[in-house]
Design a protein around this motif. Structure first.
Motif, PDB file in Angstrom:
ATOM      1  N   ALA A 103       0.824  -1.213   0.000  1.00 26.70           N
ATOM      2  CA  ALA A 103       0.000   0.000   0.000  1.00 26.70           C
ATOM      3  C   ALA A 103       0.856   1.261   0.000  1.00 26.70           C
ATOM      4  CB  ALA A 103      -0.938  -0.005   1.202  1.00 26.70           C
ATOM      5  N   TYR A 104       1.862   1.312   0.863  1.00 25.06           N
ATOM      6  CA  TYR A 104       2.659   2.535   1.014  1.00 25.06           C
ATOM      7  C   TYR A 104       3.727   2.678  -0.069  1.00 25.06           C
ATOM      8  CZ  TYR A 104       0.688   3.949   5.502  1.00 25.06           C
ATOM      9  OH  TYR A 104      -0.165   4.391   6.483  1.00 25.06           O
ATOM     10  N   GLN A 105       4.517   1.621  -0.263  1.00 23.85           N
ATOM     11  CA  GLN A 105       5.602   1.741  -1.238  1.00 23.85           C
ATOM     12  C   GLN A 105       5.135   1.466  -2.668  1.00 23.85           C
ATOM     13  OE1 GLN A 105       6.463   0.306   2.072  1.00 23.85           O
ATOM     14  NE2 GLN A 105       6.956   2.486   2.254  1.00 23.85           N
ATOM     15  N   GLY A 106       4.110   0.627  -2.820  1.00 21.83           N
ATOM     16  CA  GLY A 106       3.568   0.365  -4.145  1.00 21.83           C
ATOM     17  C   GLY A 106       2.608   1.451  -4.606  1.00 21.83           C
ATOM     18  N   PHE A 107       1.467   1.534  -3.956  1.00 23.89           N
ATOM     19  CA  PHE A 107       0.459   2.515  -4.348  1.00 23.89           C
ATOM     20  C   PHE A 107       0.858   3.940  -3.958  1.00 23.89           C
ATOM     21  CE2 PHE A 107      -1.840  -1.419  -4.503  1.00 23.89           C
ATOM     22  CZ  PHE A 107      -2.807  -1.252  -5.476  1.00 23.89           C
ATOM     23  N   GLY A 108       1.441   4.103  -2.779  1.00 23.11           N
ATOM     24  CA  GLY A 108       1.801   5.440  -2.317  1.00 23.11           C
ATOM     25  C   GLY A 108       3.015   6.017  -3.018  1.00 23.11           C
ATOM     26  N   ARG A 109       4.104   5.247  -3.043  1.00 16.28           N
ATOM     27  CA  ARG A 109       5.355   5.734  -3.631  1.00 16.28           C
ATOM     28  C   ARG A 109       5.439   5.496  -5.134  1.00 16.28           C
ATOM     29  NH1 ARG A 109       6.789   9.108   0.199  1.00 16.28           N
ATOM     30  NH2 ARG A 109       7.656   8.166   2.091  1.00 16.28           N
ATOM     31  N   GLY A 110       4.657   4.551  -5.629  1.00 18.48           N
ATOM     32  CA  GLY A 110       4.687   4.284  -7.063  1.00 18.48           C
ATOM     33  C   GLY A 110       5.759   3.299  -7.495  1.00 18.48           C
TER      34      GLY A 110
END
Length: 214
Positions: A103-110
């Motif tokens: 969620a954070y590094q994939g969706f959030g950080r791209g």
């Protein structure tokens, strides 16, 4: 492994700590030994990494550096705490796990999502929680709750769009794995959320009581 592994996910300020407290008491009421931990952290090495990851002065940290630090802390936590506890038949309650990375590094950080699953698998040895509770909350509400209690850490200082992407990521992950992940609205009272969690755990622990005194 004969233990039960349960994780809590969701926005900062969604009440994960409160629910961990209440569920710990519920399991203890039936004589079950409970190990509580968190990500990043839970070990001496993990807590040192946590300090780096959440320190607001580390604002220049790259997304790639960030994910490798999370995975390093996770690998140590699984090896030192989670796996041994499950082998002993204990209940492990963890504040955040692999879903947060997606969620954070994939969706959030791209970061490329296709590379995150292999990194998670490497850190965990393929271990998955028996049940994950996603406490869903409007990120703006969650951040306001946190600001009323304390200062924001490095991730909490990200803009609202970042936190909205994270929330969308969590909901997307939950939709794809709805047998493991149960989405519970964090807008309700702590007692109502706790009751929903206990009901969802009946298949894993049929005699689990509500913590009515929490």
């Amino acid at each position: 492994m004969t233990g039960i592994f349960i994780t809590f996910e969701g926005a900062d300020g969604a009440g994960k700590t409160t629910q961990l407290d209440m569920l710990t008491t519920s399991f203890q009421m039936i004589g079950q030994e409970v190990i509580r931990t968190r990500e990043p952290g839970g070990t001496v090495i993990g807590e040192a990494i946590r300090h780096l990851l959440l320190d607001p002065s580390m604002g220049s940290m790259g997304a790639e550096t960030e994910i490798f630090l999370y995975e390093a802390a996770r690998a140590q936590l699984v090896r030192e705490v989670i796996k041994p506890a499950l082998l002993k038949g204990q209940v492990v309650l963890c504040d955040r796990f692999t879903d947060s990375t997606m969620a954070y590094q994939g969706f959030g950080r791209g970061l490329e999502r296709a590379m995150i699953d292999p990194l998670n698998d490497l850190a965990t040895g393929g271990m998955k929680p028996h049940r994950t509770f996603l406490l869903d909350l409007d990120p703006q509400v969650g951040l306001q709750r946190l600001q009323a209690k304390r200062g924001a850490d490095r991730l909490e200082q990200e803009n609202l769009l970042f936190h909205q992407r994270v929330r969308e990521g969590f909901l997307t992950i939950a939709q794809k794995d709805n047998n493991r992940i149960k989405v519970i609205s964090a807008d309700g009272s702590a007692v109502a959320v706790h009751q929903a969690i206990v009901e969802s755990l009946r298949e894993l622990s049929p005699t689990l009581p509500f913590c009515s005194t929490c």
